[in-house]
Design a protein around this motif. Structure first.
Motif, short mmCIF file in Angstrom:
data_model
loop_
_atom_site.label_atom_id
_atom_site.label_comp_id
_atom_site.label_asym_id
_atom_site.label_seq_id
_atom_site.Cartn_x
_atom_site.Cartn_y
_atom_site.Cartn_z
N ASN A 273 6.50 5.12 0.49
CA ASN A 273 5.69 6.14 1.16
C ASN A 273 4.61 5.55 2.06
OD1 ASN A 273 6.17 7.54 -1.90
ND2 ASN A 273 6.71 8.77 -0.12
N ALA A 274 4.30 4.26 1.89
CA ALA A 274 3.21 3.65 2.65
C ALA A 274 3.52 2.17 2.90
CB ALA A 274 1.88 3.78 1.91
N LYS A 275 2.95 1.64 3.98
CA LYS A 275 3.20 0.25 4.36
C LYS A 275 2.80 -0.72 3.24
CE LYS A 275 2.14 -3.23 7.88
NZ LYS A 275 1.40 -3.52 9.15
N ALA A 276 1.69 -0.44 2.57
CA ALA A 276 1.22 -1.34 1.50
C ALA A 276 2.26 -1.44 0.39
CB ALA A 276 -0.10 -0.85 0.94
N GLU A 277 2.98 -0.35 0.14
CA GLU A 277 4.02 -0.36 -0.90
C GLU A 277 5.23 -1.20 -0.47
OE1 GLU A 277 3.13 4.07 -2.76
OE2 GLU A 277 4.44 3.85 -1.02
#
Length: 293
Positions: A273-277
């Protein structure tokens, strides 16, 4: 527009493959999405690769895709011709042949390989398959991996009225027949064979994204223009009736599912869901936390 009391799912667009490439050395694929930028229109489905049909010469060492990771979604392989052998870092292994389906929930992470089955590779033959990626909601992306081998003999078959054809229920329910696939997100997935000059009307959940992929033949959907091999009909979410008319003997894959209204972040074999993930997924794979074969 309605048929009886059922509101028609109007066709929003008809798409041709947006790209064509080899996956490993064993899967010559034409991609329908994400290459056509259809994330919202086909959610919860993320990818549709149509492999073949292509003849492979006999070979001693099976072609395919070696060890690689996945996280955040499910892979679904539907076989038409040929045979694929799978094994993964969770200890699962299986072989699927014509009519069989493999449903792998990568979820928190798994490493696997997909190769032409050894005996089939040594004999050679025509290979034809579809691979789908099915998204997982945020709450399930880091759940435990799961693997299902679904054999043709275990897939319920529904005979259409008047000998028009037949439908195999891979996932979901139709006419009281429930498909064997255990899915995280509600999905209807049918393999439909329709005879020339015959018609089938399907009723799918209102609010679900629905698309029809033409494996073989020439068809129209809800009065649209005709489309042929490797083309994809994408319908509007509202409505429930999908009427398919075949101009010639046709085989179709019906995909319908409850949309996941969440951000999508992709990087190669990871969908979160997010770049950090995604960064975390790469780090976890490199650290061996998804295992190895």
């Amino acid at each position: 527009m309605a048929t009886g009391t059922a509101v028609v799912k109007e066709v929003a667009g008809i798409y041709q493959p947006g790209s064509a490439h080899m996956v490993g050395d064993g899967f010559p694929v034409r991609n329908l999405f994400p290459s056509n930028d259809l994330d919202r229109e086909v959610s919860p489905f993320l990818l549709l690769d149509y492999a073949g049909p292509q003849y492979f010469e006999p070979i001693a060492h099976p072609r395919g895709v070696g060890e690689h990771p996945h996280r955040g979604f499910e892979t679904v392989t539907i076989m038409y011709q040929g045979a694929v052998a799978h094994r993964d870092s969770a200890g699962n292994a299986g072989v699927i042949g014509p009519g069989d389906v493999q449903w792998m929930t990568a979820a928190s992470g798994v490493v696997h390989e997909e190769l032409h089955e050894k005996n089939w590779a040594q004999q050679g033959g025509t290979f034809q398959a579809i691979q789908l990626w099915v998204n997982l909601p945020r709450t399930q992306k880091m759940s435990a991996p799961r693997y299902q081998t679904i054999l043709n003999v275990d897939i319920p078959k529904v005979e259409l009225e008047g000998g028009a054809g037949r439908l195999r229920v891979i996932a979901g329910t139709i006419q009281g027949q429930k498909g064997p696939a255990h899915t995280v997100t509600p999905v209807e997935l049918y393999d439909l064979e329709l005879a020339a000059n015959r018609r089938a009307e399907l009723h799918l959940p209102d609010g679900y994204n629905t698309s029809v992929f033409v494996v073989q033949g020439l068809v129209s959907v809800n009065g649209s223009r005709d489309a042929g091999e490797a083309e994809l009909f994408v319908c509007m979410r509202n409505g429930s009736s999908v009427a398919i008319e075949a101009r010639g003997d046709s085989r179709l894959l019906i995909l319908s599912g409850q949309p996941i209204e969440e951000p999508i972040a992709r990087y190669g074999p990871f969908v979160m869901n997010a770049k950090a993930e995604l960064v975390q997924a790469v780090n976890d794979y490199q650290a061996g936390k998804m295992g190895h074969l």
